[in-house]
Design a protein around this motif. Structure first.
Motif, PDB file in Angstrom:
ATOM      1  N   LYS A   1      19.507  54.346  10.682  1.00  0.00           N
ATOM      2  CA  LYS A   1      18.185  54.675  10.179  1.00  0.00           C
ATOM      3  C   LYS A   1      17.667  53.592   9.254  1.00  0.00           C
ATOM      4  O   LYS A   1      16.490  53.175   9.325  1.00  0.00           O
ATOM      5  CB  LYS A   1      18.227  56.019   9.463  1.00  0.00           C
ATOM      6  N   GLU A   2      18.528  53.104   8.367  1.00  0.00           N
ATOM      7  CA  GLU A   2      18.112  52.044   7.452  1.00  0.00           C
ATOM      8  C   GLU A   2      17.760  50.770   8.200  1.00  0.00           C
ATOM      9  O   GLU A   2      16.767  50.099   7.879  1.00  0.00           O
ATOM     10  CB  GLU A   2      19.238  51.768   6.444  1.00  0.00           C
TER      11      GLU A   2
ATOM     12  N   LEU B   1      11.230  47.978  11.508  1.00  0.00           N
ATOM     13  CA  LEU B   1       9.821  48.335  11.580  1.00  0.00           C
ATOM     14  C   LEU B   1       9.027  47.629  10.499  1.00  0.00           C
ATOM     15  O   LEU B   1       7.891  47.182  10.727  1.00  0.00           O
ATOM     16  CB  LEU B   1       9.668  49.856  11.456  1.00  0.00           C
ATOM     17  N   GLY B   2       9.541  47.498   9.322  1.00  0.00           N
ATOM     18  CA  GLY B   2       8.868  46.788   8.251  1.00  0.00           C
ATOM     19  C   GLY B   2       8.675  45.321   8.573  1.00  0.00           C
ATOM     20  O   GLY B   2       7.617  44.737   8.337  1.00  0.00           O
TER      21      GLY B   2
ATOM     22  N   LYS C   1      16.677  50.579  11.310  1.00  0.00           N
ATOM     23  CA  LYS C   1      15.440  50.835  12.043  1.00  0.00           C
ATOM     24  C   LYS C   1      14.233  50.700  11.123  1.00  0.00           C
ATOM     25  O   LYS C   1      13.214  50.072  11.492  1.00  0.00           O
ATOM     26  CB  LYS C   1      15.486  52.233  12.662  1.00  0.00           C
ATOM     27  N   GLU C   2      14.310  51.277   9.910  1.00  0.00           N
ATOM     28  CA  GLU C   2      13.216  51.160   8.965  1.00  0.00           C
ATOM     29  C   GLU C   2      13.002  49.710   8.553  1.00  0.00           C
ATOM     30  O   GLU C   2      11.851  49.247   8.422  1.00  0.00           O
ATOM     31  CB  GLU C   2      13.506  52.016   7.735  1.00  0.00           C
ATOM     32  N   LYS C   3      14.072  48.995   8.388  1.00  0.00           N
ATOM     33  CA  LYS C   3      13.954  47.578   8.033  1.00  0.00           C
ATOM     34  C   LYS C   3      13.304  46.784   9.159  1.00  0.00           C
ATOM     35  O   LYS C   3      12.461  45.912   8.943  1.00  0.00           O
ATOM     36  CB  LYS C   3      15.343  47.032   7.714  1.00  0.00           C
TER      37      LYS C   3
END
Length: 220
Positions: A164-165, A171-172, A167-169
């Motif tokens: 999850k971390e 996307l950013g 993936k968020e990174k």
């Protein structure tokens, strides 16, 4: 005259007691001397009278004989202690040997060996023992399985969190790249518009003749 047997108890009369002491003391000292001479023995004799007067005899030296006596007593004490320890060790060894033999017999019986001469009661005891052992083994196995499952679940939760971390990174980072590309496109559009613009000025560019022909002729 036949002497009667002396009764072994304290003489109450002080004078008789002192006379008896003197006679027997002299006889004891004489016997000690005779023993040392006749038998070549090391003899030491110490006597204290009722009034604490010292009488002694030694075939060599009282101090040396006492020192020798103390050394010997110490050696005997050590030997007795060693013998006692040895006996205790032998007893413990025999007890352990018997226990080992009994354990070996029980082990063979649990493996199904040497049970031909066992009675029904003994076989029933073996069966009960095996059932109890099997119950404990299963309980331990299930406990280990539960612990392993919990460990795997914990690892799964960690991996999900890390995914999850990431993936968020990611996307950013994509949003940042898209914003940068949009800014670059806007700059290119502005540059193209500037290239197509025409600038009007009062300056005429051309040959000199053309400029004069267009002038108004003077009037006379």
């Amino acid at each position: 005259m036949v002497r009667g047997k002396t009764e072994m108890k304290r003489i109450e009369n002080a004078t008789s007691r002192q006379v008896t002491f003197s006679k027997r003391r002299n006889g004891l000292l004489k016997k000690a001397f005779e023993l040392s001479v006749l038998c070549d023995a090391e003899v030491a004799l110490v006597i204290f009278s009722p009034r604490s007067k010292l009488y002694e005899f030694s075939s060599s030296s009282i101090a040396k004989t006492i020192e020798r006596y103390q050394r010997r007593i110490k050696e005997i004490g050590i030997n007795h202690k060693g013998d006692a320890n040895s006996q205790q060790a032998r007893d413990e060894t025999q007890g352990l040997t018997k226990k080992i033999e009994q354990l070996e017999i029980s082990k063979r019986k649990l493996l199904g060996e040497g049970i031909d001469k066992c009675s029904i009661e003994e076989l029933q005891q073996l069966e009960n023992q095996l059932e109890r052992s099997l119950t404990r083994i299963r309980a331990k196995k299930y406990q280990l399985l539960r612990e392993q499952i919990e460990k795997l679940k914990e690892e799964e939760r960690k991996l999900v969190k890390e995914n999850k971390e990431l993936k968020e990174k990611w996307l950013g980072m994509g949003a940042t790249v898209a914003s940068s590309q949009s800014t670059l496109s806007s700059s290119e559009v502005n540059i193209d518009d500037n290239d197509n613009m025409e600038v009007e000025t009062g300056l005429f560019i051309g040959p000199p003749e053309t400029r004069q022909s267009k002038k108004t002729p003077p009037q006379y």
